[in-house]
Design a protein around this motif. Sequence first.
Motif, short mmCIF file in Angstrom:
data_model
loop_
_atom_site.label_atom_id
_atom_site.label_comp_id
_atom_site.label_asym_id
_atom_site.label_seq_id
_atom_site.Cartn_x
_atom_site.Cartn_y
_atom_site.Cartn_z
N ASP A 146 0.82 -1.21 0.00
CA ASP A 146 0.00 0.00 0.00
C ASP A 146 0.86 1.26 0.00
O ASP A 146 0.60 2.21 -0.74
CB ASP A 146 -0.93 0.00 1.21
CG ASP A 146 -1.99 -1.08 1.12
OD1 ASP A 146 -2.15 -1.66 0.03
OD2 ASP A 146 -2.65 -1.36 2.14
N THR B 294 1.14 3.98 -3.11
CA THR B 294 0.83 5.40 -2.87
C THR B 294 1.95 6.29 -3.36
O THR B 294 1.73 7.31 -4.03
CB THR B 294 0.59 5.64 -1.37
OG1 THR B 294 -0.50 4.83 -0.93
CG2 THR B 294 0.28 7.10 -1.10
N TRP C 125 2.28 6.07 -7.25
CA TRP C 125 1.14 6.72 -7.90
C TRP C 125 1.35 8.23 -7.96
O TRP C 125 1.10 8.87 -8.99
CB TRP C 125 -0.13 6.38 -7.13
CG TRP C 125 -1.40 6.79 -7.84
CD1 TRP C 125 -2.17 7.89 -7.62
CD2 TRP C 125 -2.05 6.07 -8.91
NE1 TRP C 125 -3.24 7.92 -8.45
CE2 TRP C 125 -3.20 6.81 -9.26
CE3 TRP C 125 -1.78 4.89 -9.58
CZ2 TRP C 125 -4.07 6.41 -10.26
CZ3 TRP C 125 -2.64 4.48 -10.57
CH2 TRP C 125 -3.77 5.23 -10.91
N ARG C 126 1.84 8.81 -6.87
CA ARG C 126 2.14 10.24 -6.87
C ARG C 126 3.23 10.57 -7.89
O ARG C 126 3.14 11.57 -8.60
CB ARG C 126 2.57 10.69 -5.47
CG ARG C 126 1.44 10.76 -4.47
CD ARG C 126 1.84 11.59 -3.27
NE ARG C 126 2.99 11.03 -2.58
CZ ARG C 126 2.92 10.24 -1.52
NH1 ARG C 126 1.73 9.92 -1.02
NH2 ARG C 126 4.01 9.76 -0.95
N ASP D 113 -7.19 11.46 -11.12
CA ASP D 113 -7.06 10.15 -10.49
C ASP D 113 -6.47 10.33 -9.11
O ASP D 113 -5.29 10.64 -8.95
CB ASP D 113 -6.16 9.24 -11.34
CG ASP D 113 -6.77 8.94 -12.70
OD1 ASP D 113 -8.00 8.82 -12.76
OD2 ASP D 113 -6.00 8.85 -13.67
N THR D 114 -7.29 10.15 -8.10
CA THR D 114 -6.86 10.44 -6.74
C THR D 114 -6.24 9.25 -6.04
O THR D 114 -5.58 9.41 -5.02
CB THR D 114 -8.05 10.94 -5.91
OG1 THR D 114 -9.08 9.93 -5.91
CG2 THR D 114 -8.61 12.22 -6.50
N SER D 115 -6.46 8.04 -6.53
CA SER D 115 -5.99 6.86 -5.81
C SER D 115 -5.65 5.74 -6.79
O SER D 115 -6.16 5.68 -7.91
CB SER D 115 -7.04 6.38 -4.82
OG SER D 115 -6.65 5.16 -4.21
N TRP D 116 -4.75 4.85 -6.32
CA TRP D 116 -4.36 3.69 -7.11
C TRP D 116 -5.33 2.52 -6.94
O TRP D 116 -5.15 1.47 -7.57
CB TRP D 116 -2.96 3.22 -6.67
CG TRP D 116 -2.80 3.17 -5.17
CD1 TRP D 116 -2.25 4.13 -4.37
CD2 TRP D 116 -3.19 2.10 -4.29
NE1 TRP D 116 -2.27 3.75 -3.05
CE2 TRP D 116 -2.84 2.50 -2.97
CE3 TRP D 116 -3.81 0.87 -4.47
CZ2 TRP D 116 -3.09 1.71 -1.86
CZ3 TRP D 116 -4.05 0.06 -3.36
CH2 TRP D 116 -3.69 0.48 -2.08
N GLU D 117 -6.31 2.66 -6.08
CA GLU D 117 -7.19 1.54 -5.76
C GLU D 117 -7.97 1.07 -6.99
O GLU D 117 -8.24 -0.12 -7.15
CB GLU D 117 -8.16 1.94 -4.65
CG GLU D 117 -7.45 2.20 -3.31
CD GLU D 117 -8.41 2.67 -2.23
OE1 GLU D 117 -9.60 2.88 -2.56
OE2 GLU D 117 -7.98 2.81 -1.08
#
Length: 431
Positions: A269, A273, A276-277, A392-396
Amino acid sequence: MKPAPRTRRSGRRSLTAKQAGLTLAIALLLSIIAGAAELAFDVRSMRQEVVEDTRYRLDLIHGTAAEAAFQLNPDLAAQVSEGLFSGGRVDSVMISDDFGRTMATRQREALAEESQLAHTLFGDIVDYRQTLFYQAAPDAPPTAVGEISLTLALDSLGRDFTDRSLLIFTLGVSKALAIAALLALVFHWFVTRPLLQVHAAIASTDPRQPGQWPKPRMKHHDNDELGHLVESVDELLQAFQQGLDQRDQLHQISTMDGLTGIANRRHLDAFLTREWRRAKRYGHPVSVVFLDIDHFKEFNDQYGHVVGDDTLRAVAEVLAGVVHRASDLVARYGGEEFVCVLPDTGLEGAMRVAARIQQGIHELDILHAHSTCAGHVTASFGVACSEPNESDTSWEALLAEADRQLYRAKRLGRDRIVSAQDCATESGTGR
Protein backbone atom coordinates in the motif's frame (compact mmCIF):
# COMPACT_ATOMS: atom_id res chain seq x y z
CA MET A 1 9.84 13.13 31.03
CA LYS A 2 11.95 12.05 28.10
CA PRO A 3 14.41 14.73 27.01
CA ALA A 4 14.11 16.09 23.51
CA PRO A 5 16.75 14.79 21.11
CA ARG A 6 19.60 17.10 20.34
CA THR A 7 19.88 18.37 16.81
CA ARG A 8 22.65 20.07 14.90
CA ARG A 9 22.43 23.80 14.40
CA SER A 10 21.72 24.73 10.79
CA GLY A 11 24.61 26.11 8.80
CA ARG A 12 27.29 24.31 10.80
CA ARG A 13 30.02 22.88 8.60
CA SER A 14 31.30 19.43 9.43
CA LEU A 15 34.89 18.73 10.35
CA THR A 16 35.29 16.59 7.25
CA ALA A 17 34.07 19.43 5.01
CA LYS A 18 36.43 21.93 6.60
CA GLN A 19 39.35 19.52 6.32
CA ALA A 20 38.54 18.65 2.70
CA GLY A 21 38.05 22.32 1.77
CA LEU A 22 41.37 23.40 3.30
CA THR A 23 43.23 20.51 1.68
CA LEU A 24 41.64 21.31 -1.67
CA ALA A 25 42.50 25.02 -1.42
CA ILE A 26 46.14 24.27 -0.63
CA ALA A 27 46.36 21.70 -3.41
CA LEU A 28 44.82 24.09 -5.96
CA LEU A 29 47.19 26.89 -4.95
CA LEU A 30 50.18 24.61 -5.31
CA SER A 31 48.87 23.34 -8.65
CA ILE A 32 48.55 26.92 -9.96
CA ILE A 33 52.11 27.76 -8.90
CA ALA A 34 53.45 24.52 -10.34
CA GLY A 35 51.39 25.01 -13.50
CA ALA A 36 52.78 28.50 -14.03
CA ALA A 37 56.33 27.20 -13.68
CA GLU A 38 55.59 24.31 -15.99
CA LEU A 39 54.12 26.70 -18.57
CA ALA A 40 57.31 28.76 -18.52
CA PHE A 41 59.32 25.65 -19.34
CA ASP A 42 56.74 24.58 -21.90
CA VAL A 43 57.01 27.87 -23.79
CA ARG A 44 60.74 27.31 -24.25
CA SER A 45 60.12 23.69 -25.24
CA MET A 46 57.39 24.62 -27.72
CA ARG A 47 59.56 27.34 -29.34
CA GLN A 48 62.33 24.80 -29.81
CA GLU A 49 59.91 22.24 -31.22
CA VAL A 50 58.48 24.77 -33.69
CA VAL A 51 61.92 25.82 -34.93
CA GLU A 52 63.20 22.25 -35.22
CA ASP A 53 60.03 21.01 -36.93
CA THR A 54 60.04 23.88 -39.45
CA ARG A 55 63.72 23.44 -40.28
CA TYR A 56 63.26 19.71 -40.60
CA ARG A 57 60.40 20.19 -43.07
CA LEU A 58 62.42 22.70 -45.08
CA ASP A 59 65.37 20.31 -45.18
CA LEU A 60 63.03 17.51 -46.18
CA ILE A 61 61.75 19.32 -49.29
CA HIS A 62 65.01 21.14 -50.07
CA GLY A 63 66.12 18.74 -52.80
CA THR A 64 62.77 18.77 -54.61
CA ALA A 65 62.45 22.56 -54.34
CA ALA A 66 66.02 23.03 -55.64
CA GLU A 67 65.32 20.72 -58.56
CA ALA A 68 62.17 22.72 -59.38
CA ALA A 69 64.14 25.98 -59.27
CA PHE A 70 66.99 24.55 -61.37
CA GLN A 71 64.60 23.20 -64.01
CA LEU A 72 62.38 26.29 -63.81
CA ASN A 73 59.46 23.91 -63.26
CA PRO A 74 56.56 25.92 -61.74
CA ASP A 75 54.32 22.85 -61.42
CA LEU A 76 56.85 21.02 -59.26
CA ALA A 77 57.43 24.18 -57.24
CA ALA A 78 53.67 24.52 -56.71
CA GLN A 79 53.50 20.93 -55.45
CA VAL A 80 56.30 21.64 -52.98
CA SER A 81 54.64 24.80 -51.68
CA GLU A 82 51.29 23.05 -51.41
CA GLY A 83 52.89 20.22 -49.44
CA LEU A 84 54.45 22.67 -46.99
CA PHE A 85 51.25 24.66 -46.67
CA SER A 86 49.06 21.64 -45.98
CA GLY A 87 51.27 20.59 -43.08
CA GLY A 88 49.66 23.10 -40.73
CA ARG A 89 50.91 26.17 -38.84
CA VAL A 90 51.91 27.81 -42.17
CA ASP A 91 50.70 31.25 -43.17
CA SER A 92 52.55 31.62 -46.50
CA VAL A 93 55.11 29.83 -48.70
CA MET A 94 57.04 31.24 -51.66
CA ILE A 95 59.62 29.61 -53.97
CA SER A 96 61.69 31.83 -56.27
CA ASP A 97 64.49 31.12 -58.75
CA ASP A 98 67.99 32.58 -58.68
CA PHE A 99 66.79 35.59 -60.69
CA GLY A 100 64.33 36.51 -57.96
CA ARG A 101 61.29 35.49 -59.99
CA THR A 102 58.42 33.86 -58.08
CA MET A 103 57.85 30.30 -59.25
CA ALA A 104 55.17 29.31 -56.76
CA THR A 105 53.43 30.94 -53.85
CA ARG A 106 50.73 29.86 -51.41
CA GLN A 107 49.06 31.98 -48.76
CA ARG A 108 46.01 31.67 -46.57
CA GLU A 109 43.00 33.43 -47.97
CA ALA A 110 41.58 34.69 -44.68
CA LEU A 111 43.80 36.04 -41.93
CA ALA A 112 42.73 35.10 -38.44
CA GLU A 113 43.06 37.49 -35.52
CA GLU A 114 46.45 37.24 -33.88
CA SER A 115 46.75 37.72 -30.15
CA GLN A 116 49.34 39.89 -28.46
CA LEU A 117 50.41 36.88 -26.42
CA ALA A 118 51.22 34.92 -29.59
CA HIS A 119 53.26 37.88 -30.90
CA THR A 120 55.18 38.07 -27.63
CA LEU A 121 55.91 34.35 -27.41
CA PHE A 122 56.45 33.38 -31.03
CA GLY A 123 56.78 36.57 -33.07
CA ASP A 124 60.55 36.14 -33.56
CA ILE A 125 60.40 32.57 -34.91
CA VAL A 126 57.75 32.77 -37.64
CA ASP A 127 59.87 33.85 -40.64
CA TYR A 128 62.25 31.43 -42.41
CA ARG A 129 64.36 31.81 -45.54
CA GLN A 130 66.52 29.12 -47.08
CA THR A 131 68.73 29.30 -50.15
CA LEU A 132 68.22 26.43 -52.55
CA PHE A 133 71.38 24.65 -53.71
CA TYR A 134 71.47 22.19 -56.60
CA GLN A 135 74.30 19.84 -57.60
CA ALA A 136 74.09 19.25 -61.32
CA ALA A 137 76.77 16.55 -61.38
CA PRO A 138 78.33 14.31 -58.73
CA ASP A 139 81.70 16.07 -59.03
CA ALA A 140 80.25 19.56 -59.44
CA PRO A 141 79.93 21.93 -56.48
CA PRO A 142 76.39 22.84 -55.28
CA THR A 143 75.08 26.00 -56.91
CA ALA A 144 72.51 28.43 -55.55
CA VAL A 145 69.45 28.12 -57.79
CA GLY A 146 66.80 29.96 -55.83
CA GLU A 147 65.23 30.61 -52.47
CA ILE A 148 62.31 29.36 -50.41
CA SER A 149 60.65 31.54 -47.79
CA LEU A 150 58.09 30.38 -45.24
CA THR A 151 56.04 32.26 -42.66
CA LEU A 152 54.27 30.49 -39.82
CA ALA A 153 50.74 31.43 -38.72
CA LEU A 154 50.83 33.16 -35.36
CA ASP A 155 47.17 32.41 -34.69
CA SER A 156 47.81 28.70 -35.19
CA LEU A 157 50.79 28.81 -32.84
CA GLY A 158 48.67 30.72 -30.34
CA ARG A 159 45.92 28.10 -30.49
CA ASP A 160 48.43 25.28 -30.06
CA PHE A 161 49.92 27.04 -27.08
CA THR A 162 46.48 27.64 -25.58
CA ASP A 163 45.56 23.98 -26.02
CA ARG A 164 48.82 22.85 -24.43
CA SER A 165 48.39 25.32 -21.58
CA LEU A 166 44.87 24.10 -20.96
CA LEU A 167 46.08 20.50 -20.96
CA ILE A 168 48.89 21.34 -18.54
CA PHE A 169 46.55 23.16 -16.16
CA THR A 170 43.94 20.41 -16.45
CA LEU A 171 46.48 17.73 -15.64
CA GLY A 172 47.89 19.86 -12.83
CA VAL A 173 44.51 20.46 -11.29
CA SER A 174 43.59 16.79 -11.72
CA LYS A 175 46.76 15.72 -9.95
CA ALA A 176 46.11 18.31 -7.23
CA LEU A 177 42.57 17.05 -6.75
CA ALA A 178 43.79 13.46 -6.62
CA ILE A 179 46.42 14.37 -4.01
CA ALA A 180 43.88 16.40 -2.06
CA ALA A 181 41.40 13.54 -2.14
CA LEU A 182 44.07 11.10 -0.98
CA LEU A 183 45.18 13.38 1.86
CA ALA A 184 41.60 14.05 2.88
CA LEU A 185 40.89 10.31 2.83
CA VAL A 186 43.96 9.50 4.93
CA PHE A 187 43.19 12.18 7.51
CA HIS A 188 39.52 11.24 7.49
CA TRP A 189 40.28 7.57 8.03
CA PHE A 190 42.84 7.96 10.80
CA VAL A 191 41.67 11.11 12.57
CA THR A 192 38.33 12.54 11.48
CA ARG A 193 36.46 9.27 11.09
CA PRO A 194 37.04 8.11 14.70
CA LEU A 195 36.01 11.54 15.96
CA LEU A 196 32.86 11.48 13.87
CA GLN A 197 32.03 7.98 15.11
CA VAL A 198 32.22 9.12 18.72
CA HIS A 199 30.36 12.37 18.00
CA ALA A 200 27.57 10.58 16.13
CA ALA A 201 27.11 8.13 18.99
CA ILE A 202 27.06 10.84 21.68
CA ALA A 203 24.69 13.10 19.73
CA SER A 204 22.18 10.26 19.29
CA THR A 205 22.19 8.89 22.84
CA ASP A 206 19.26 8.91 25.28
CA PRO A 207 20.85 8.41 28.74
CA ARG A 208 17.57 7.17 30.28
CA GLN A 209 17.45 3.99 28.12
CA PRO A 210 19.78 1.16 29.14
CA GLY A 211 21.25 -1.27 26.66
CA GLN A 212 24.36 -2.04 24.72
CA TRP A 213 26.16 -0.09 22.06
CA PRO A 214 28.90 -1.15 19.61
CA LYS A 215 31.80 0.71 21.11
CA PRO A 216 33.94 2.20 18.30
CA ARG A 217 37.20 0.42 17.70
CA MET A 218 39.81 3.11 18.18
CA LYS A 219 42.86 1.61 16.48
CA HIS A 220 46.02 3.51 17.35
CA HIS A 221 44.01 5.54 19.90
CA ASP A 222 43.91 3.17 22.88
CA ASN A 223 46.12 5.31 25.10
CA ASP A 224 45.40 8.82 23.87
CA GLU A 225 42.63 11.33 24.60
CA LEU A 226 40.28 9.83 22.02
CA GLY A 227 40.57 6.37 23.54
CA HIS A 228 39.97 7.78 27.02
CA LEU A 229 36.92 9.66 25.74
CA VAL A 230 35.39 6.47 24.37
CA GLU A 231 35.95 4.66 27.64
CA SER A 232 34.46 7.48 29.72
CA VAL A 233 31.15 7.51 27.78
CA ASP A 234 30.85 3.74 27.33
CA GLU A 235 28.08 3.25 29.88
CA LEU A 236 26.08 6.20 28.54
CA LEU A 237 26.02 4.83 24.99
CA GLN A 238 25.23 1.17 25.72
CA ALA A 239 21.57 1.48 24.79
CA PHE A 240 22.03 3.14 21.43
CA GLN A 241 22.74 0.16 19.18
CA GLN A 242 20.11 -2.01 20.81
CA GLY A 243 17.47 0.63 20.11
CA LEU A 244 18.54 0.85 16.48
CA ASP A 245 18.47 -2.94 16.10
CA GLN A 246 14.98 -3.14 17.58
CA ARG A 247 13.77 -0.35 15.34
CA ASP A 248 15.18 -2.05 12.24
CA GLN A 249 13.70 -5.39 13.28
CA LEU A 250 10.26 -3.90 13.87
CA HIS A 251 10.44 -2.10 10.56
CA GLN A 252 11.27 -5.33 8.75
CA ILE A 253 8.49 -7.22 10.51
CA SER A 254 5.98 -4.51 9.62
CA THR A 255 6.88 -4.45 5.90
CA MET A 256 7.92 -8.02 5.03
CA ASP A 257 5.84 -11.16 4.76
CA GLY A 258 7.10 -13.62 7.34
CA LEU A 259 6.44 -16.73 5.27
CA THR A 260 7.75 -15.78 1.83
CA GLY A 261 10.26 -13.02 2.64
CA ILE A 262 8.80 -10.59 0.10
CA ALA A 263 6.86 -7.39 0.81
CA ASN A 264 3.57 -7.63 2.67
CA ARG A 265 0.26 -5.81 2.18
CA ARG A 266 1.30 -2.84 4.32
CA HIS A 267 4.46 -2.31 2.26
CA LEU A 268 2.47 -2.74 -0.95
CA ASP A 269 0.00 0.00 0.00
CA ALA A 270 2.78 2.44 0.90
CA PHE A 271 4.71 1.63 -2.28
CA LEU A 272 1.67 2.07 -4.52
CA THR A 273 0.83 5.40 -2.87
CA ARG A 274 4.34 6.69 -3.48
CA GLU A 275 4.61 5.44 -7.06
CA TRP A 276 1.14 6.72 -7.90
CA ARG A 277 2.14 10.24 -6.87
CA ARG A 278 5.33 10.00 -8.90
CA ALA A 279 3.47 8.71 -11.96
CA LYS A 280 1.00 11.61 -11.74
CA ARG A 281 3.84 14.10 -11.48
CA TYR A 282 5.80 12.83 -14.48
CA GLY A 283 3.01 11.32 -16.58
CA HIS A 284 4.45 7.80 -16.48
CA PRO A 285 2.38 4.60 -16.64
CA VAL A 286 2.01 2.16 -13.75
CA SER A 287 1.17 -1.50 -14.33
CA VAL A 288 -0.01 -4.13 -11.88
CA VAL A 289 0.11 -7.92 -12.27
CA PHE A 290 -2.31 -9.68 -9.91
CA LEU A 291 -1.94 -13.47 -9.68
CA ASP A 292 -3.58 -16.23 -7.75
CA ILE A 293 -2.40 -19.84 -7.41
CA ASP A 294 -5.05 -22.04 -8.98
CA HIS A 295 -7.03 -24.41 -6.68
CA PHE A 296 -4.71 -23.74 -3.75
CA LYS A 297 -7.28 -24.77 -1.14
CA GLU A 298 -7.53 -28.21 -2.74
CA PHE A 299 -3.73 -28.32 -2.90
CA ASN A 300 -3.47 -27.68 0.86
CA ASP A 301 -6.16 -30.21 1.61
CA GLN A 302 -4.39 -32.87 -0.47
CA TYR A 303 -0.74 -32.27 0.41
CA GLY A 304 -0.89 -30.43 3.73
CA HIS A 305 -0.07 -26.91 4.86
CA VAL A 306 3.67 -27.55 5.16
CA VAL A 307 3.88 -28.39 1.46
CA GLY A 308 1.53 -25.48 0.77
CA ASP A 309 3.87 -23.07 2.57
CA ASP A 310 6.82 -24.45 0.61
CA THR A 311 4.87 -23.85 -2.61
CA LEU A 312 4.10 -20.26 -1.62
CA ARG A 313 7.79 -19.66 -0.97
CA ALA A 314 8.74 -21.24 -4.30
CA VAL A 315 6.27 -19.04 -6.20
CA ALA A 316 7.59 -15.96 -4.36
CA GLU A 317 11.13 -16.87 -5.45
CA VAL A 318 9.96 -17.08 -9.07
CA LEU A 319 8.37 -13.64 -8.76
CA ALA A 320 11.48 -12.13 -7.20
CA GLY A 321 13.64 -13.71 -9.90
CA VAL A 322 11.57 -12.29 -12.76
CA VAL A 323 10.69 -8.88 -11.28
CA HIS A 324 14.20 -7.81 -10.32
CA ARG A 325 14.32 -4.09 -11.21
CA ALA A 326 15.07 -1.90 -8.22
CA SER A 327 12.04 0.26 -9.06
CA ASP A 328 9.58 -2.67 -9.05
CA LEU A 329 7.91 -4.43 -6.14
CA VAL A 330 6.72 -7.99 -5.50
CA ALA A 331 4.31 -8.45 -2.60
CA ARG A 332 2.13 -11.11 -1.07
CA TYR A 333 -1.38 -9.71 -1.13
CA GLY A 334 -2.85 -12.38 1.09
CA GLY A 335 -3.20 -16.16 1.17
CA GLU A 336 -2.15 -17.46 -2.24
CA GLU A 337 -2.48 -14.05 -3.98
CA PHE A 338 0.52 -12.01 -5.12
CA VAL A 339 0.89 -8.57 -6.69
CA CYS A 340 3.68 -7.18 -8.88
CA VAL A 341 3.87 -3.38 -9.22
CA LEU A 342 5.77 -2.22 -12.33
CA PRO A 343 6.34 1.56 -12.46
CA ASP A 344 7.22 3.14 -15.84
CA THR A 345 5.90 0.01 -17.60
CA GLY A 346 3.12 -0.12 -20.16
CA LEU A 347 0.55 -2.86 -20.58
CA GLU A 348 2.57 -4.73 -23.22
CA GLY A 349 5.63 -4.85 -20.99
CA ALA A 350 3.53 -5.98 -18.03
CA MET A 351 2.05 -8.80 -20.13
CA ARG A 352 5.57 -9.98 -20.99
CA VAL A 353 6.50 -9.97 -17.31
CA ALA A 354 3.39 -11.99 -16.48
CA ALA A 355 4.26 -14.50 -19.20
CA ARG A 356 7.75 -15.00 -17.77
CA ILE A 357 6.30 -15.51 -14.30
CA GLN A 358 3.82 -18.04 -15.66
CA GLN A 359 6.63 -19.90 -17.40
CA GLY A 360 8.68 -19.88 -14.18
CA ILE A 361 5.77 -21.37 -12.21
CA HIS A 362 5.36 -24.05 -14.87
CA GLU A 363 9.06 -24.90 -14.60
CA LEU A 364 8.68 -25.51 -10.86
CA ASP A 365 6.73 -28.63 -11.88
CA ILE A 366 5.02 -28.96 -8.50
CA LEU A 367 2.53 -31.84 -8.61
CA HIS A 368 -1.13 -30.83 -8.20
CA ALA A 369 -3.36 -33.82 -8.83
CA HIS A 370 -6.60 -31.91 -8.06
CA SER A 371 -6.02 -29.10 -10.56
CA THR A 372 -8.67 -28.85 -13.26
CA CYS A 373 -6.35 -27.20 -15.78
CA ALA A 374 -3.03 -29.06 -15.39
CA GLY A 375 -1.33 -31.76 -13.40
CA HIS A 376 0.96 -29.28 -11.72
CA VAL A 377 0.71 -25.99 -9.86
CA THR A 378 -0.40 -23.09 -12.07
CA ALA A 379 -1.60 -19.52 -11.54
CA SER A 380 -4.12 -17.15 -13.09
CA PHE A 381 -3.08 -13.58 -13.92
CA GLY A 382 -4.88 -10.27 -14.20
CA VAL A 383 -2.97 -7.34 -15.70
CA ALA A 384 -3.93 -3.66 -15.64
CA CYS A 385 -2.16 -0.46 -16.59
CA SER A 386 -2.92 3.21 -15.95
CA GLU A 387 -1.39 6.59 -16.69
CA PRO A 388 -2.77 8.65 -13.79
CA ASN A 389 -3.73 12.28 -14.22
CA GLU A 390 -4.77 14.96 -11.78
CA SER A 391 -8.32 13.59 -11.56
CA ASP A 392 -7.06 10.15 -10.49
CA THR A 393 -6.86 10.44 -6.74
CA SER A 394 -5.99 6.86 -5.81
CA TRP A 395 -4.36 3.69 -7.11
CA GLU A 396 -7.19 1.54 -5.76
CA ALA A 397 -9.05 1.60 -9.09
CA LEU A 398 -5.95 0.22 -10.84
CA LEU A 399 -5.63 -2.62 -8.33
CA ALA A 400 -9.36 -3.33 -8.57
CA GLU A 401 -9.10 -3.52 -12.38
CA ALA A 402 -6.24 -6.03 -12.13
CA ASP A 403 -8.34 -8.02 -9.65
CA ARG A 404 -11.28 -8.05 -12.08
CA GLN A 405 -9.05 -9.32 -14.86
CA LEU A 406 -7.75 -12.03 -12.51
CA TYR A 407 -11.24 -13.35 -11.91
CA ARG A 408 -12.00 -13.21 -15.62
CA ALA A 409 -8.91 -15.40 -16.14
CA LYS A 410 -10.32 -17.86 -13.63
CA ARG A 411 -13.69 -17.91 -15.34
CA LEU A 412 -11.99 -18.52 -18.70
CA GLY A 413 -10.34 -21.68 -17.40
CA ARG A 414 -7.39 -20.55 -15.21
CA ASP A 415 -3.65 -20.78 -15.96
CA ARG A 416 -3.86 -17.81 -18.29
CA ILE A 417 -3.12 -14.09 -18.48
CA VAL A 418 -5.97 -11.61 -19.03
CA SER A 419 -5.96 -7.85 -19.40
CA ALA A 420 -8.65 -5.26 -20.12
CA GLN A 421 -7.56 -4.97 -23.75
CA ASP A 422 -7.33 -8.72 -24.31
CA CYS A 423 -9.53 -10.43 -21.78
CA ALA A 424 -9.08 -13.81 -23.43
CA THR A 425 -5.33 -13.94 -23.82
CA GLU A 426 -4.47 -17.57 -23.35
CA SER A 427 -0.85 -18.52 -22.80
CA GLY A 428 -1.42 -22.28 -22.82
CA THR A 429 -2.19 -24.88 -20.24
CA GLY A 430 0.40 -27.44 -21.38
CA ARG A 431 4.03 -27.72 -20.36
